[in-house]
Design an enzyme around this catalytic site. Structure first.
Site, PDB file in Angstrom:
ATOM      1  NE  ARG A 116      -4.035  -1.008   0.430  1.00  0.00           N
ATOM      2  CZ  ARG A 116      -5.120  -1.271   1.140  1.00  0.00           C
ATOM      3  NH1 ARG A 116      -5.069  -2.087   2.150  1.00  0.00           N
ATOM      4  NH2 ARG A 116      -6.271  -0.683   0.870  1.00  0.00           N
ATOM      5  CD  GLN A 121      -2.299   6.499  -3.515  1.00  0.00           C
ATOM      6  OE1 GLN A 121      -1.496   7.248  -4.045  1.00  0.00           O
ATOM      7  NE2 GLN A 121      -2.955   6.826  -2.434  1.00  0.00           N
ATOM      8  CG  ASP A 124      -4.620  -0.322  -2.964  1.00  0.00           C
ATOM      9  OD1 ASP A 124      -5.078  -1.464  -2.778  1.00  0.00           O
ATOM     10  OD2 ASP A 124      -4.424   0.484  -2.055  1.00  0.00           O
ATOM     11  CB  SER A 127      -7.873   1.186  -2.480  1.00  0.00           C
ATOM     12  OG  SER A 127      -6.979   1.275  -1.410  1.00  0.00           O
ATOM     13  CE1 TYR A 222      -4.299  -3.023   5.258  1.00  0.00           C
ATOM     14  CE2 TYR A 222      -1.950  -3.336   4.973  1.00  0.00           C
ATOM     15  CZ  TYR A 222      -3.218  -3.289   4.441  1.00  0.00           C
ATOM     16  OH  TYR A 222      -3.403  -3.502   3.108  1.00  0.00           O
TER      17      TYR A 222
HETATM   18  P1  NAD Z   1      -8.797  -2.786   6.550  1.00  0.00           P
HETATM   19  O1  NAD Z   1      -9.829  -3.315   5.618  1.00  0.00           O
HETATM   20  O2  NAD Z   1      -7.634  -3.669   6.902  1.00  0.00           O
HETATM   21  O3  NAD Z   1      -9.513  -2.349   7.921  1.00  0.00           O
HETATM   22  C1  NAD Z   1     -10.574  -1.419   7.928  1.00  0.00           C
HETATM   23  C2  NAD Z   1     -10.424  -0.464   9.073  1.00  0.00           C
HETATM   24  O4  NAD Z   1     -10.730  -1.128  10.317  1.00  0.00           O
HETATM   25  C3  NAD Z   1      -9.037   0.140   9.261  1.00  0.00           C
HETATM   26  O5  NAD Z   1      -9.141   1.537   9.179  1.00  0.00           O
HETATM   27  C4  NAD Z   1      -8.622  -0.328  10.639  1.00  0.00           C
HETATM   28  O6  NAD Z   1      -7.843   0.639  11.332  1.00  0.00           O
HETATM   29  C5  NAD Z   1      -9.960  -0.521  11.323  1.00  0.00           C
HETATM   30  N1  NAD Z   1      -9.914  -1.362  12.531  1.00  0.00           N
HETATM   31  C6  NAD Z   1      -9.209  -2.495  12.756  1.00  0.00           C
HETATM   32  N2  NAD Z   1      -9.414  -2.945  14.005  1.00  0.00           N
HETATM   33  C7  NAD Z   1     -10.309  -2.105  14.580  1.00  0.00           C
HETATM   34  C8  NAD Z   1     -10.935  -2.045  15.863  1.00  0.00           C
HETATM   35  N3  NAD Z   1     -10.675  -2.939  16.813  1.00  0.00           N
HETATM   36  N4  NAD Z   1     -11.796  -1.031  16.118  1.00  0.00           N
HETATM   37  C9  NAD Z   1     -12.059  -0.108  15.168  1.00  0.00           C
HETATM   38  N5  NAD Z   1     -11.502  -0.095  13.942  1.00  0.00           N
HETATM   39  C10 NAD Z   1     -10.630  -1.083  13.655  1.00  0.00           C
HETATM   40  O7  NAD Z   1      -8.227  -1.393   6.037  1.00  0.00           O
HETATM   41  P2  NAD Z   1      -8.060  -0.829   4.568  1.00  0.00           P
HETATM   42  O8  NAD Z   1      -9.282  -0.142   4.143  1.00  0.00           O
HETATM   43  O9  NAD Z   1      -7.553  -1.910   3.698  1.00  0.00           O
HETATM   44  O10 NAD Z   1      -6.956   0.288   4.767  1.00  0.00           O
HETATM   45  C11 NAD Z   1      -6.069   0.316   5.857  1.00  0.00           C
HETATM   46  C12 NAD Z   1      -5.054   1.411   5.648  1.00  0.00           C
HETATM   47  O11 NAD Z   1      -4.118   1.053   4.627  1.00  0.00           O
HETATM   48  C13 NAD Z   1      -5.551   2.729   5.154  1.00  0.00           C
HETATM   49  O12 NAD Z   1      -6.315   3.487   5.920  1.00  0.00           O
HETATM   50  C14 NAD Z   1      -4.207   3.362   4.815  1.00  0.00           C
HETATM   51  O13 NAD Z   1      -3.493   3.756   5.941  1.00  0.00           O
HETATM   52  C15 NAD Z   1      -3.558   2.231   4.132  1.00  0.00           C
HETATM   53  N6  NAD Z   1      -3.774   2.396   2.688  1.00  0.00           N
HETATM   54  C16 NAD Z   1      -2.758   2.949   1.962  1.00  0.00           C
HETATM   55  C17 NAD Z   1      -2.913   3.114   0.597  1.00  0.00           C
HETATM   56  C18 NAD Z   1      -1.806   3.676  -0.224  1.00  0.00           C
HETATM   57  O14 NAD Z   1      -1.023   4.456   0.256  1.00  0.00           O
HETATM   58  N7  NAD Z   1      -1.716   3.253  -1.465  1.00  0.00           N
HETATM   59  C19 NAD Z   1      -4.085   2.763  -0.020  1.00  0.00           C
HETATM   60  C20 NAD Z   1      -5.129   2.226   0.749  1.00  0.00           C
HETATM   61  C21 NAD Z   1      -4.937   2.039   2.095  1.00  0.00           C
END
Ligand code: NAD
Length: 372
Positions: A116, A121, A124, A127, A222
């Site tokens: 990520r 991006q 991804d 996303s 994460y």
């Molecule tokens: P995910 O599907 O793994 O999780 C969804 C959300 O659940 C996350 O925000 C996580 O913090 C939250 N979560 C986990 N345990 C929890 C709890 N006990 N209580 C409440 N919330 C909880 O996440 P995702 O959508 O795949 O994305 C995670 C992160 O990855 C993004 O927010 C970002 O930081 C990163 N990301 C980076 C890029 C990039 O730079 N290319 C793109 C997408 C995501």
């Protein structure tokens, strides 16, 4: 390079590449061959692929002719040593499949292991698919809710806006906030990552903070597993907010682990009759104790939808996004002469390669599967 696009098994409506992206692949010098009928459930027909210069064939022919085979889910088939398979892997669920691919000498590129990072991006897929899920989850909840989402002031009196509680503000959660706000609901949000606080606010959501969350900079953005003390405090606060909510959209996940349990049976019992819970974490165990993966149940007049496959319900745009992410990955997988080159010196390719030459490659995959 010959790229074969395989038809998905029943129950999956997406196709890994639509004709538009197949045309773009052709322009980059990639020959595309598609399994007969692979795009039909996404409303793309064999003639549409043929019109952009791709060819079609039965599964056996596609596998025989291709250097690389692309699909949404890990495919079944008689693949030959050295062939490259590219799909979403869901490593924890598909451990045996990965091991079999490794032992046959296949190279597997896992689209859900793409790092990520900013450079990656445009590739991804997680996303893109989470965007579809967040959007569809809110629309589904709105259609099941026996109340309005927006506030109404009419001659028949005032209707208050629906209260939506969103658990997890990752990509799906943030999209859900945006759509719920557009529909006029008031939105509250929980997450363990404080980094999302400002994003939640800027989308018009109210961020509910629980003190003492563990964050780990090495987890690549994460979430990580929380302490028992934190979990107890968070559950108490969620219970309070859930009692007032009309809709809960649960999206909280921890990569490679079971989803955190955030909504207990007792909390569901205290919710208002008619309320709706959409549990997007259903396939990894669910955020709600009562969730049944792939099923909708009604408990004490609360509807609980356990559904993690919304992208398959919106196959046209989901496939478009999927194919376009793959196309961006292909750009770094082929050399100037259009030949396939799995260059493990590229950090994106190294992170995405699950198995190669009989070995497990991706460090994240090894961590997830506990392989030394
Ligand atoms: P995910 O599907 O793994 O999780 C969804 C959300 O659940 C996350 O925000 C996580 O913090 C939250 N979560 C986990 N345990 C929890 C709890 N006990 N209580 C409440 N919330 C909880 O996440 P995702 O959508 O795949 O994305 C995670 C992160 O990855 C993004 O927010 C970002 O930081 C990163 N990301 C980076 C890029 C990039 O730079 N290319 C793109 C997408 C995501």
């Amino acid at each position: 390079m010959v790229l074969g696009i395989l038809k998905e098994a029943a129950g999956e409506n997406r196709v890994a590449m639509l004709p538009g992206e197949a045309a773009a692949a052709k322009k980059s010098g990639i020959e595309v061959i598609i399994e007969n009928g692979a795009g039909e459930r996404s409303f793309a027909y064999d003639c549409d692929y043929i019109a952009v210069g791709a060819s079609t064939g039965d599964r056996k022919t596609v596998i025989e002719k291709s250097d690389m085979l692309l699909s949404v889910n890990p495919p079944a088939g008689d693949f030959r040593e050295g062939q490259v398979l590219c799909s979403v892997l869901n490593p924890v669920e598909n451990r045996a499949w990965i091991e079999s691919a490794r032992s046959k000498g296949l190279t597997v590129l896992a689209l859900d292991l793409i790092p990520r990072t900013t450079r990656a991006q445009a590739m991804d897929i997680l996303s893109s698919m989470a965007t579809v899920s967040g959007y569809k989850a809110v629309l589904h909840a709105a259609s099941l809710l026996p109340r309005f989402f927006p506030m109404f002031m009419s001659a028949a009196g005032t209707i208050r806006p629906a209260k939506v509680l969103i658990l997890g503000a990752g990509v799906a959660g943030l999209q859900a906030i945006a759509i719920a706000r557009k529909l006029g609901a008031s939105v509250e949000v929980f997450d363990v990552r404080s980094a999302v606080k400002e994003e939640v606010k800027s989308l018009g959501g109210k961020f509910i903070e629980v003190e003492g969350a563990l964050e780990d900079a090495s987890a690549g953005g994460y979430a990580v597993e929380q302490t028992e003390e934190f979990k107890r405090k968070q559950q108490e606060l969620i219970q309070q907010r859930a009692e007032a909510a009309d809709v809960i959209i649960a999206t909280a996940q921890i990569p490679g682990k079971k989803a955190p349990l955030l909504i207990l049976k007792e909390t569901v019992k205290k919710m208002k009759p008619g309320s709706v819970i959409i549990d997007l974490a259903a396939s990894t165990g669910g955020n709600c104790e009562l969730t049944k993966n792939g099923d909708t149940i009604v408990v004490n007049n609360i509807t609980i939808v356990g559904k993690s496959d919304y992208p398959s319900d919106m196959p046209s745009d989901a496939s478009k996004m999927f194919g376009s992410n793959v196309l961006n990955l292909l750009k770094i997988l082929i050399d100037r002469e259009g030949r396939l080159n799995v260059n493990l010196e590229d950090e994106i390719i190294a992170g995405t390669t699950a198995v190669h030459n009989g070995c497990y490659m991706s460090q994240r995959l090894k961590q997830m599967l506990n392989i030394q």
